[in-house]
Design an enzyme around this catalytic site. Sequence first.
Site, mmCIF file in Angstrom:
data_model
loop_
_atom_site.group_PDB
_atom_site.id
_atom_site.type_symbol
_atom_site.label_atom_id
_atom_site.label_comp_id
_atom_site.label_asym_id
_atom_site.label_seq_id
_atom_site.Cartn_x
_atom_site.Cartn_y
_atom_site.Cartn_z
ATOM 1 N N ASP A 1 0.855 -1.202 0.000
ATOM 2 C CA ASP A 1 0.000 0.000 0.000
ATOM 3 C C ASP A 1 0.888 1.248 0.000
ATOM 4 O O ASP A 1 1.701 1.427 0.911
ATOM 5 C CB ASP A 1 -0.865 -0.066 1.274
ATOM 6 C CG ASP A 1 -1.750 1.157 1.493
ATOM 7 O OD1 ASP A 1 -1.688 2.105 0.689
ATOM 8 O OD2 ASP A 1 -2.506 1.143 2.486
ATOM 9 N N HIS B 1 -4.312 4.599 6.082
ATOM 10 C CA HIS B 1 -3.150 4.095 5.339
ATOM 11 C C HIS B 1 -1.845 4.474 6.022
ATOM 12 O O HIS B 1 -1.726 5.529 6.653
ATOM 13 C CB HIS B 1 -3.173 4.647 3.915
ATOM 14 C CG HIS B 1 -4.347 4.188 3.113
ATOM 15 N ND1 HIS B 1 -4.341 3.019 2.398
ATOM 16 C CD2 HIS B 1 -5.581 4.725 2.955
ATOM 17 C CE1 HIS B 1 -5.514 2.861 1.814
ATOM 18 N NE2 HIS B 1 -6.292 3.886 2.133
#
EC number: 3.1.-.-
Lengths: 588, 588
Positions: A228, A401
Site C-alpha cells: 500500500d 493508510h
Amino acid sequence: MNNSQGSTPAKPAAPRAHKGYRSRRPRPKVKQPVPQNKPSVSVIPLGGVGEVGKNMTVIEYGDDIVVIDAGVKFPGEELLGIDLVIPDITYLVENVSKIRGIFLTHGHEDHIGALPFVLRQIQVPIYGTRLTLGLVKNKLTEHGLMRDAQLHEITADDIINVGSLELEFFRVNHSIPDGIGIAVRTPVGLIVHSGDFKLDQTPVDDKVLEFSKLARYGDEGVLLFICDSTNVERPGYTPSERTVGDTFRSVFAKTQSRIIIATFASNVHRIQQVINTAAEFNRKVAVVGRSMVTVVDVAQQLGYLTVPKGMLVETEEVDRLPDNQVTIITTGSQGEPMAALTRMATNNHRQIAIREGDTVIISATPIPGNEKLVARTIDNLFRIGADVVYKDVAMVHVSGHAAQQEIKLMLNLLRPKYAIPFHGEYRHQTTFSKLAQTMGIPADHIIRCNIGDRIEFNAEQGQITGSVEAGAVMVDGIGVGDVGNIVLRDRHHLAQDGVVIAVVTIDKENGTILAGPDLVSRGFVFVREAGDLLGEAKSKVREALTTRTAANTTEWSILKNLIRDTLNEYFYLKTKRRPIVLPIIMEI
Amino acid sequence: MNNSQGSTPAKPAAPRAHKGYRSRRPRPKVKQPVPQNKPSVSVIPLGGVGEVGKNMTVIEYGDDIVVIDAGVKFPGEELLGIDLVIPDITYLVENVSKIRGIFLTHGHEDHIGALPFVLRQIQVPIYGTRLTLGLVKNKLTEHGLMRDAQLHEITADDIINVGSLELEFFRVNHSIPDGIGIAVRTPVGLIVHSGDFKLDQTPVDDKVLEFSKLARYGDEGVLLFICDSTNVERPGYTPSERTVGDTFRSVFAKTQSRIIIATFASNVHRIQQVINTAAEFNRKVAVVGRSMVTVVDVAQQLGYLTVPKGMLVETEEVDRLPDNQVTIITTGSQGEPMAALTRMATNNHRQIAIREGDTVIISATPIPGNEKLVARTIDNLFRIGADVVYKDVAMVHVSGHAAQQEIKLMLNLLRPKYAIPFHGEYRHQTTFSKLAQTMGIPADHIIRCNIGDRIEFNAEQGQITGSVEAGAVMVDGIGVGDVGNIVLRDRHHLAQDGVVIAVVTIDKENGTILAGPDLVSRGFVFVREAGDLLGEAKSKVREALTTRTAANTTEWSILKNLIRDTLNEYFYLKTKRRPIVLPIIMEI
C-alpha cells in the site's frame, strides 16, 4: 478503453474445486525449495497501480491463479455520467479454468465493489473474513447473485492451499475492521500483499497488526512485497484511530445541543467510538443514511460493533428526545448530493433537518475531487446556524493508510527481495521507490508497473516480461462497457456548448425543400435571448441549401456537411461557442 | 441568476469629474463630527461575500458612490462551459451618475478581471496603484477599451476627495506587489477596507504593511472594518514569502539538472525570488507561458521586478545552455490543461519538453477544485522521470492572506465599531464573527451579509436595511448573461446521459407519417453497441404514432409528448439512463 459488452458473459469452464483450507495449520518449518526447472510466478495487476481505486491483483503460477481483490473506482468528474469504473477482466475470463479463487483483503468498495460485475462473467470461489463477506453478501443479494455465489469465510489464522499455492493471512489495521494482508507461498518464493494497512498501536478493537507473522515471513525470505503506497508522501506515522475518539469526547463534553456526526459508513471503528462517546455522555444514537444503516446492521450482527441495549433509536424518536440526548450518525461526509447529511443541510431530508444550534462533526477529509462538495455542505450548515466541526478546525479524521515510518517498519520486518507499490498513483509509486531504496532495496528491484503488466519472477530475477489485455470498463446505468471514449467525448462537447439540431425535409427526386429548415437547441443559448440568433441561423441554412439546389445535389453527406459548416461558422462568429451541430435530412 | 444581456449596454450618464487628489495631504486632526440629520452611509457588496471571487463593494453616501474592486470568479466545474462569472452590476448602471470611481486594491483577476465588462456598461474613472494599473491597461488593451478608459494612478500616500467622501490608502502585503487597503472617510464615520492582505514582517520588497496608518485610523475611530477573511480558519501567522525563497535555495544548491518552476504569474515577489536564486547559482532564466511573459514584462517596465543584465534568455536559447545553467519559470501551477507546464509535461509544448532528470518545482497549492488537475500534472512529470518538488513534500508556497493572529492584530489596531468579513464563504464569515467576538466586538456588530445586501450605518447603528439587484452573470464566449440556469441545467443533463433526437415528417392534413421516425443520438450509448437499442426504439415510436393516428391527433404538443414518453420509458427500462429526448415534427 474497453468497450466489450458485459451483458453476454463468456461461458466459464467450471472452476476446479479448491483444495480446502485448514485452520491454524502449523507453518512449515522448512523453506520452500526454489525450483529451477519449474515455470516462474507472475504478478499481473488488473487495477490499483498508477491509480487509487479498482484494486485487483492476479498471482499466477503454472495452472493456478489467485486473484486478490475486485474493486471499483468512483469516476472523476471528467467521466461524465459514468456511475462506476471497474477493471477489464478479459484476462480472467480467458483463464477462468485456472482461477482458484478471489481473495478479499477487506470490505471497502475499491476492493470488493466489482464483484457483482466479475461474478456475472466468471463463477469462482470468493474468500474473505467475516465482516468482508458480510458486506459482500449484502452486495450480491442486491444484485440477485447470491444463489450461485461460492463464499468461503476465512480468519487471519487460516492457511489455504489451492493448487500449487499456499495462502496465509495476517491481520492489519485499516479504516474498516477485519482487514487482512495475504502471503502467497509459491514454488518460486513468498509473495506478501499488504492489503490496505496502517499500524495502529492502540486500535479501537485492540487487534494490532500481526507483526509476528511478518517477522516470520521475513525470516523465511520474502521474494516480493506488494505494498500500500497511498500515504507514502507523508512523513512519520498515521495517528491512531483513537485520537478521533478524543476529539469526539471533547466536543460531547461541551455540547448540550444535538450532535450530528457524518463519516464513512464502512468505518465501523469510528462508529463504535461515536457509540462509546454517546454512552459516556448519556446520549442515544440514531443511524441515518442507507449505507450507514446497512453497515451498522451487518457489523452488529457479526459482532464487530458493540451497542449497549436501548442505545440505538429510530430516526422518528429523535424529535421526542431532549436535544442533549441526541446523537445522529449519518452518511454524507463527502458532500455527496444525495447523501443524508447533504439533504439534512438543505432541508431535503425526509426525517431530519439541521437546526440552529446543532453541532455537526464532519469526521472525514474530502476525497480528492470532493473538496467543493464538502465545502458547500459546511457552508450550508453554517448558514442554518449549526456549529460545524471539520478537518480545518479539529482532529476529526485519521487516515487508514500507512505513512513513511510504518512502510519502513514493514520493509524492515519483511526484507523483501522485490517490492511493488500498489494503491497509488505514479507519484506514490515513485516516492515509494525512493523510500525503499533508502532501505537498501536496489532501484531495479522496485517495480513501478502499469495495469496489465506481467511481472515475472524466477529464482534469479523479477521483471516485466509482457502485458495482458487490461484497462478500465465504465458502468453507466445498466450498461457495462457501452460508454467508451466516443460517447464521453460527445458528452464533454455537449456539456461545454450544447447541441443544435437542424432538420430539413426534402423531395428525394429533385432536392426541393419541402419543410424546414427547423432549428432546435439545448444547452447552447438561453432561448429568449437567442431568438434572433436562431432565426438568422435558419436563414443562413436556407440560403446555403437554396444555392446548393442549383447544383442539384441530393447527396445526403454533402447536404449535411453544408448545413454543419454553415452553422458552425455562423455560431462561432456570433458567440465564440461551438455547439454540436446535428443536421438531419428527411426525404420524401 | 441574472440573464440580462451585456451586449446592449445602458447609455451611461457622463460621470461627474472627480475632484482630484492630492499627495500627502495632512490627515485632519479633528474627528469628523457625526451628522445627525444627514443621510446614512451604505455598504453594498456586489460580490465577494459568501464566496471567494468577483470582489466588488459599493460605498454610498448621498449622491456619491465609490466602488472598491471589480473582480471575476472562475467557474466551478458545475458551471459547464462557462468561461467567467462576473458581478451583476445593474445597481451601478442604474446609479451611474453617482459613481465617483472604481478604486482597485490590487491587480489580481478576482479584483480587476470584471473591468472590461463593467466599462462596456458604465464609463467611470478607475483608480489604482502603478502595477495594478499596468495590469489593467494590458487587459483593457486586449479588449480594445483603452481609448475611453479614465485611469488614475495613485500611491498609498495619496488622499482623494470625491464628492462628500475622502479616500486614503495604506500599503498591505499580499501575493502581488503594490496592494493597498482603502480608508473611506464619510460624514458618518470612517470605513476601512483591508483589501487582500497578510502581514509579512520580512517582505521581498521590504515594504511592510503600514501599521502606523492603521493605528491612526484606530485613534480617529473606525465605524466599519471590511476585512479579508479567506484564511480566518488558520491559527497563527501566515509565513513570510521569504520562506519560499529558502526552499528555492536549498533545491538549487543540490541540483545540477534543469530547474523548472511553475507559479502564479501575478506573484511578482515569487518570480523575484526565482531570479535572485538563479543569480546566486549562476543560472539563466527563461520565462514561459503567456500570462507569465506579460506579468514579467509589465513588472519589469514598472520597476517591480529587478533582473540582472543578461539574466533573462529567450526560450530558444535554453537548449544551448548547459543544464545546470537553466531555470525556466512558467505558468501551469494549477494543472490547467492549456497552460505551459501542463503541455511541457505531456510533450505538447511548442518549445520545451520536460526530460528525465529535470527538477520541477510546483510553487503553489491547488485552488479548491484544481486538486485533480495538479495531481495529474505531478504524475505526468514523475512518469517522465523528473524530480518533482510540490506542496506535499516541501515548503514551496505560502498564502497571501492573513491568518488568525494577523486578523486579530488588525482588529486591535483599528478597534472598529462594526466589522464585515469579505473574501470568504459563509463558513469564513462565521469563523470571522466568532474570532471578532473574542476581541470584544458584539455579535450584532459583525455583519455576515449576502451579495446585494444594503448595510446602512448612521451615527447610532448599522444594519442590513434592504437589498439591491445583484448576483452572478455568466460569461460564455462572447455572450455575457445569455447562459442562465435553464441552459446550464440542459448542459448538465446532456453531460450525464446525452441526447436522442426523434424526427418524423407528417402530413398536416391527416397526420399520416410521410418520413421517419428517425433517431439520432449523441453521448448516450456507443452506436456500434446500440444498433439494436435505437432500432427497437424507432419501432416503439412508430407503433405509438400509428395507434395515435387512429385518434386522428395532429396536435403537435400531443405528438411530441407521445414520442418523448415512449422513448423515455423505453430507454430507462433498457439502460437506466435518461437522455434528453427531443422530438421534432415536420409538417408538409
